[in-house]
Design a protein around this motif. Sequence first.
Motif, PDB file in Angstrom:
ATOM      1  N   CYS A  52      44.843  -3.424 -13.220  1.00  0.00           N
ATOM      2  CA  CYS A  52      43.740  -2.774 -12.604  1.00  0.00           C
ATOM      3  C   CYS A  52      43.666  -3.722 -11.244  1.00  0.00           C
ATOM      4  O   CYS A  52      43.082  -4.832 -10.995  1.00  0.00           O
ATOM      5  CB  CYS A  52      42.387  -3.449 -13.246  1.00  0.00           C
ATOM      6  SG  CYS A  52      42.314  -2.424 -14.795  1.00  0.00           S
ATOM      7  N   ILE A  57      38.100  -1.381 -15.715  1.00  0.00           N
ATOM      8  CA  ILE A  57      38.452  -0.461 -16.718  1.00  0.00           C
ATOM      9  C   ILE A  57      38.486  -1.064 -17.962  1.00  0.00           C
ATOM     10  O   ILE A  57      39.152  -1.947 -18.138  1.00  0.00           O
ATOM     11  CB  ILE A  57      39.726   0.738 -16.560  1.00  0.00           C
ATOM     12  CG1 ILE A  57      39.456   1.864 -17.469  1.00  0.00           C
ATOM     13  CG2 ILE A  57      40.967  -0.162 -17.040  1.00  0.00           C
ATOM     14  CD1 ILE A  57      40.532   3.107 -17.319  1.00  0.00           C
ATOM     15  N   SER A  58      38.026  -0.636 -19.114  1.00  0.00           N
ATOM     16  CA  SER A  58      37.856  -1.459 -20.474  1.00  0.00           C
ATOM     17  C   SER A  58      39.050  -0.799 -21.116  1.00  0.00           C
ATOM     18  O   SER A  58      39.888   0.025 -21.157  1.00  0.00           O
ATOM     19  CB  SER A  58      36.648  -1.024 -21.313  1.00  0.00           C
ATOM     20  OG  SER A  58      36.792   0.577 -21.692  1.00  0.00           O
ATOM     21  N   GLU A  60      38.996   0.169 -24.366  1.00  0.00           N
ATOM     22  CA  GLU A  60      38.733   1.307 -25.120  1.00  0.00           C
ATOM     23  C   GLU A  60      39.014   2.434 -24.192  1.00  0.00           C
ATOM     24  O   GLU A  60      39.775   3.482 -24.555  1.00  0.00           O
ATOM     25  CB  GLU A  60      37.349   1.457 -25.373  1.00  0.00           C
ATOM     26  CG  GLU A  60      36.825   2.738 -26.061  1.00  0.00           C
ATOM     27  CD  GLU A  60      35.428   2.574 -26.485  1.00  0.00           C
ATOM     28  OE1 GLU A  60      34.791   3.705 -27.071  1.00  0.00           O
ATOM     29  OE2 GLU A  60      34.851   1.678 -26.239  1.00  0.00           O
ATOM     30  N   GLU A  61      38.814   2.548 -22.849  1.00  0.00           N
ATOM     31  CA  GLU A  61      38.972   3.560 -21.864  1.00  0.00           C
ATOM     32  C   GLU A  61      40.469   3.901 -21.579  1.00  0.00           C
ATOM     33  O   GLU A  61      40.787   5.095 -21.294  1.00  0.00           O
ATOM     34  CB  GLU A  61      38.227   3.422 -20.596  1.00  0.00           C
ATOM     35  CG  GLU A  61      36.629   3.335 -20.603  1.00  0.00           C
ATOM     36  CD  GLU A  61      35.973   2.721 -19.456  1.00  0.00           C
ATOM     37  OE1 GLU A  61      35.267   3.561 -18.846  1.00  0.00           O
ATOM     38  OE2 GLU A  61      36.387   1.751 -18.819  1.00  0.00           O
ATOM     39  N   ILE A  62      41.366   3.011 -21.887  1.00  0.00           N
ATOM     40  CA  ILE A  62      42.595   3.476 -21.690  1.00  0.00           C
ATOM     41  C   ILE A  62      43.349   3.943 -22.930  1.00  0.00           C
ATOM     42  O   ILE A  62      44.607   4.245 -22.778  1.00  0.00           O
ATOM     43  CB  ILE A  62      43.396   2.160 -21.288  1.00  0.00           C
ATOM     44  CG1 ILE A  62      43.577   1.059 -22.185  1.00  0.00           C
ATOM     45  CG2 ILE A  62      42.907   1.664 -19.825  1.00  0.00           C
ATOM     46  CD1 ILE A  62      44.679  -0.128 -21.794  1.00  0.00           C
ATOM     47  N   GLN A  63      42.698   3.820 -23.883  1.00  0.00           N
ATOM     48  CA  GLN A  63      43.159   4.383 -25.105  1.00  0.00           C
ATOM     49  C   GLN A  63      43.742   5.933 -25.117  1.00  0.00           C
ATOM     50  O   GLN A  63      45.135   6.182 -25.594  1.00  0.00           O
ATOM     51  CB  GLN A  63      42.459   4.210 -26.422  1.00  0.00           C
ATOM     52  CG  GLN A  63      41.816   2.726 -26.720  1.00  0.00           C
ATOM     53  CD  GLN A  63      43.229   1.883 -26.847  1.00  0.00           C
ATOM     54  OE1 GLN A  63      44.067   2.185 -27.618  1.00  0.00           O
ATOM     55  NE2 GLN A  63      43.204   0.791 -26.244  1.00  0.00           N
ATOM     56  N   ARG A 116      42.378   2.574 -12.698  1.00  0.00           N
ATOM     57  CA  ARG A 116      41.684   3.326 -12.183  1.00  0.00           C
ATOM     58  C   ARG A 116      41.804   2.912 -10.558  1.00  0.00           C
ATOM     59  O   ARG A 116      42.281   2.030 -10.143  1.00  0.00           O
ATOM     60  CB  ARG A 116      40.162   3.163 -12.694  1.00  0.00           C
ATOM     61  CG  ARG A 116      39.649   1.970 -12.735  1.00  0.00           C
ATOM     62  CD  ARG A 116      38.120   1.979 -12.722  1.00  0.00           C
ATOM     63  NE  ARG A 116      37.474   2.565 -11.764  1.00  0.00           N
ATOM     64  CZ  ARG A 116      36.231   2.385 -11.332  1.00  0.00           C
ATOM     65  NH1 ARG A 116      35.213   1.787 -12.104  1.00  0.00           N
ATOM     66  NH2 ARG A 116      35.774   2.841 -10.079  1.00  0.00           N
ATOM     67  N   CYS A 167      44.720   5.973 -15.708  1.00  0.00           N
ATOM     68  CA  CYS A 167      44.236   6.124 -17.003  1.00  0.00           C
ATOM     69  C   CYS A 167      42.999   6.479 -17.330  1.00  0.00           C
ATOM     70  O   CYS A 167      42.760   7.231 -18.207  1.00  0.00           O
ATOM     71  CB  CYS A 167      44.135   4.598 -17.485  1.00  0.00           C
ATOM     72  SG  CYS A 167      45.794   3.654 -17.722  1.00  0.00           S
ATOM     73  N   ASN A 168      42.181   6.735 -16.347  1.00  0.00           N
ATOM     74  CA  ASN A 168      40.585   6.987 -16.282  1.00  0.00           C
ATOM     75  C   ASN A 168      40.507   8.423 -16.325  1.00  0.00           C
ATOM     76  O   ASN A 168      39.630   9.133 -16.500  1.00  0.00           O
ATOM     77  CB  ASN A 168      39.847   6.415 -15.474  1.00  0.00           C
ATOM     78  CG  ASN A 168      40.038   6.615 -14.087  1.00  0.00           C
ATOM     79  OD1 ASN A 168      41.403   7.009 -13.673  1.00  0.00           O
ATOM     80  ND2 ASN A 168      39.158   6.778 -13.203  1.00  0.00           N
ATOM     81  N   SER A 169      41.896   9.146 -16.088  1.00  0.00           N
ATOM     82  CA  SER A 169      41.699  10.891 -16.216  1.00  0.00           C
ATOM     83  C   SER A 169      42.543  11.357 -17.288  1.00  0.00           C
ATOM     84  O   SER A 169      42.717  12.597 -17.274  1.00  0.00           O
ATOM     85  CB  SER A 169      42.523  11.167 -14.659  1.00  0.00           C
ATOM     86  OG  SER A 169      41.520  10.707 -13.662  1.00  0.00           O
ATOM     87  N   ASP A 172      41.122  12.924 -23.946  1.00  0.00           N
ATOM     88  CA  ASP A 172      41.140  12.145 -25.275  1.00  0.00           C
ATOM     89  C   ASP A 172      42.263  12.968 -26.110  1.00  0.00           C
ATOM     90  O   ASP A 172      42.891  12.341 -27.104  1.00  0.00           O
ATOM     91  CB  ASP A 172      39.816  12.279 -26.002  1.00  0.00           C
ATOM     92  CG  ASP A 172      38.739  11.446 -25.389  1.00  0.00           C
ATOM     93  OD1 ASP A 172      39.186  10.324 -24.823  1.00  0.00           O
ATOM     94  OD2 ASP A 172      37.556  11.439 -25.465  1.00  0.00           O
TER      95      ASP A 172
END
Length: 344
Positions: A52, A57-58, A60-63, A116, A167-169, A172
């Motif tokens: 980053c 970004i967390s 969890e958010e990159i999973q 991100r 990653c943020n895009s 799931d």
Amino acid sequence: MNRKHFLSALLGTGMSIPVLSTFSRAASRSPAEAYPFIPPYLKPGDTIGITCPAGHISAEEIQPAIRILESWGFKIRIGSTVGKRDFTFGGSDAERLQDLQAMMDSTDIQAILCGRGGYGCARIVDQLDFSKFRAQPKWVIGFSDITVLHCHINRHYGIATLHSKMCNSFPDDLQSADPEVQQTILSIRQALTGVPMQYTALPDTRNRYGEGRGLLIGGNLSMIQSVSGTDSAIDTNGKILFLEDAGEYLYSLDRMLGNLQRSHKLDNLTALIIGGFNRIKPDDPGEDFGRTVYDMVLERVKDLPYPVCFNFPVGHQRNNYALKCGVMHRLYVANDKVTLTEER
């Protein structure tokens, strides 16, 4: 999804297109620019580091990104800045610098994916040591604020980078995602594994027809303008330039395009690509600007001879395809189609 607006791989098939007019410039360039270096393409078992250098970004958010990248056969190295936060940043300047530097220096990482965008690369780029990265180049992946890294690396080292979603895009579940989202994510895999790329865009009546060939450079207009006059400013001579932006006032976009014009960054292009310019902020009451993005661009290039295309599928939007910066491309703009083709 409109199939005229999706990315396809050339897979060894030649493409024959009628030439309208070809525009090129024999500009003075450094050896690094004249002979761009393409980092090794990735193969199963290679490692992608996630860091980053800008916004936070967390873990969890990159999973979703981790699951998809691992399904492609890649290993993942999670950087120390993932999960850290210093207000808007992914950790302090020192923490973000250390994490990105470690990944650039590592001999075990073949690509660096930014978590991100946001803001932050310009605060650390001058402290980065590129000596090991230059000796063993690897793909740097991202867009928006990451444009600062694309510009800096292209200017000084001629090493190709990848302008793409981060990653943020990642969705799931890729299989159930909208087809356009699937295609944009899969374009990252294609680009990183060495598939020759071809992109198509819908024709636009305001396009200027012709054909131009050159190294592809560019990214976020705000970031390109912000590094103008600095050690990270890009050399646009003889290049295909692509621009995108989001969340700006019309007068701000005009000012930034004016900066490119006044600094002669538009003079010697071989082609100009205008991507997504969305989420435009409404004018304040009584302060109507009265010009569209189309108007601004065409005004700035009206006396210049190269082709121009609008609404190319790149930017802060769903159809944001992976583009190899610093790699030779050919742009073809006609009344019935627009193609951007990677050349080998």
